[in-house]
Design a protein around this motif. Structure first.
Motif, PDB file in Angstrom:
ATOM      1  N   TYR A 147      46.225  40.012  38.437  1.00 35.17           N
ATOM      2  CA  TYR A 147      46.206  40.234  39.889  1.00 35.17           C
ATOM      3  C   TYR A 147      45.002  41.099  40.283  1.00 35.17           C
ATOM      4  O   TYR A 147      44.259  40.769  41.214  1.00 35.17           O
ATOM      5  N   LEU A 148      44.816  42.213  39.578  1.00 39.68           N
ATOM      6  CA  LEU A 148      43.732  43.142  39.914  1.00 39.68           C
ATOM      7  C   LEU A 148      42.361  42.508  39.717  1.00 39.68           C
ATOM      8  O   LEU A 148      41.419  42.790  40.469  1.00 39.68           O
ATOM      9  N   MET A 149      42.247  41.649  38.714  1.00 41.73           N
ATOM     10  CA  MET A 149      40.967  40.979  38.479  1.00 41.73           C
ATOM     11  C   MET A 149      40.590  40.099  39.661  1.00 41.73           C
ATOM     12  O   MET A 149      39.425  40.060  40.077  1.00 41.73           O
ATOM     13  N   GLY A 150      41.574  39.412  40.217  1.00 42.42           N
ATOM     14  CA  GLY A 150      41.295  38.561  41.369  1.00 42.42           C
ATOM     15  C   GLY A 150      40.830  39.364  42.568  1.00 42.42           C
ATOM     16  O   GLY A 150      39.828  39.028  43.212  1.00 42.42           O
ATOM     17  N   VAL A 151      41.543  40.446  42.890  1.00 42.07           N
ATOM     18  CA  VAL A 151      41.161  41.292  44.026  1.00 42.07           C
ATOM     19  C   VAL A 151      39.790  41.912  43.788  1.00 42.07           C
ATOM     20  O   VAL A 151      38.937  41.950  44.676  1.00 42.07           O
ATOM     21  N   SER A 152      39.549  42.379  42.567  1.00 47.23           N
ATOM     22  CA  SER A 152      38.279  43.039  42.236  1.00 47.23           C
ATOM     23  C   SER A 152      37.105  42.073  42.281  1.00 47.23           C
ATOM     24  O   SER A 152      35.988  42.464  42.641  1.00 47.23           O
ATOM     25  N   ALA A 153      37.343  40.821  41.915  1.00 50.10           N
ATOM     26  CA  ALA A 153      36.273  39.821  41.994  1.00 50.10           C
ATOM     27  C   ALA A 153      35.840  39.618  43.440  1.00 50.10           C
ATOM     28  O   ALA A 153      34.642  39.509  43.733  1.00 50.10           O
ATOM     29  N   PHE A 154      36.795  39.576  44.364  1.00 53.94           N
ATOM     30  CA  PHE A 154      36.477  39.489  45.791  1.00 53.94           C
ATOM     31  C   PHE A 154      35.628  40.690  46.219  1.00 53.94           C
ATOM     32  O   PHE A 154      34.632  40.549  46.923  1.00 53.94           O
ATOM     33  N   ILE A 155      36.058  41.880  45.786  1.00 51.41           N
ATOM     34  CA  ILE A 155      35.379  43.116  46.202  1.00 51.41           C
ATOM     35  C   ILE A 155      33.954  43.168  45.656  1.00 51.41           C
ATOM     36  O   ILE A 155      32.992  43.400  46.393  1.00 51.41           O
ATOM     37  N   SER A 156      33.800  42.963  44.347  1.00 50.69           N
ATOM     38  CA  SER A 156      32.494  43.149  43.695  1.00 50.69           C
ATOM     39  C   SER A 156      31.480  42.084  44.086  1.00 50.69           C
ATOM     40  O   SER A 156      30.271  42.326  44.047  1.00 50.69           O
ATOM     41  N   SER A 157      31.955  40.910  44.470  1.00 48.16           N
ATOM     42  CA  SER A 157      31.041  39.827  44.846  1.00 48.16           C
ATOM     43  C   SER A 157      30.558  39.936  46.284  1.00 48.16           C
ATOM     44  O   SER A 157      29.603  39.275  46.680  1.00 48.16           O
TER      45      SER A 157
END
Length: 207
Positions: A147-157
């Motif tokens: 779950y956190l990887m998905g949210v973080s991918a949105f943020i970092s990109s």
């Protein structure tokens, strides 16, 4: 008196980290670091046995940075410990977007290595503080990291801008999801603090 050392270990690791932040770990070469420092490669090999040794130091620095973010959250918050790990992860993606993408998306083996260094501490929290079994702790970490990887991918990109309030909302949803899938934490479920907290967040989690 001996001559003052001009190129220190700290200077080398800082120069290497600057290169890592801008160009990725593969760009951290002895020649490039020496060029940034304005010296020959000799001082690098006095302080570090090899470039692999220096790169391992960079990974330790990143883990320390993440741990400092986590410790800062713990000292300022009454939140439950495992939730603060999630917030530290999201904040790392927000404050170090290039590093995050390189570590966790472009070269997942780096991210896996970093997370494995932290796993014993997380499992200790889930088992000793929350009362889950080891198999439950492993399953919870799998759910949380996905779950956190998905949210973080949105943020970092840069695909999605996210506020502190939205980060907290995402973590609330994750916590309710974990409790639904893996059960309420045995050591907390009968405490007044947890019961009040859980009932409150359950009402607003998916509003």
């Amino acid at each position: 008196m001996p001559a003052t050392k001009k190129i220190t270990k700290e200077m080398i690791s800082k120069a290497a980290m600057d290169i890592f932040r801008s160009h990725g770990l593969q760009a951290v070469t002895s020649r490039r670091v020496a060029q940034k420092l304005g010296c020959s490669t000799q001082p690098l090999y006095i302080e570090y046995k090899s470039m692999d040794d220096l790169k391992s130091e960079l990974i330790r620095i990143i883990v320390k940075r993440q741990d400092e973010m986590y410790d800062g959250l713990i000292s300022q918050s009454t939140d439950f410990l495992y939730r603060s790990y999630g917030m530290a992860f999201l904040r790392f993606a927000q404050t170090e977007p290039f590093l995050f993408r390189h570590i966790y998306i472009l070269d997942g083996s780096l991210g896996k290595h970093i997370d494995e260094m932290r796993l014993p501490k997380m499992f200790e929290i889930l088992e000793n503080e929350y009362g889950y079994s080891r198999s439950q702790a492993e399953a919870i970490h799998e759910t949380a990291s996905t779950y956190l990887m998905g949210v973080s991918a949105f943020i970092s990109s840069g695909y999605r801008q996210i506020t502190e309030e939205q980060m907290n909302s995402s973590l609330t949803k994750l916590f309710v999801m974990i409790c639904s899938l893996h059960g309420l934490p045995p050591k907390l479920m009968n405490t007044e603090q947890f019961k009040t907290y859980y009932e409150e967040i359950k009402k607003k989690a998916f509003l």
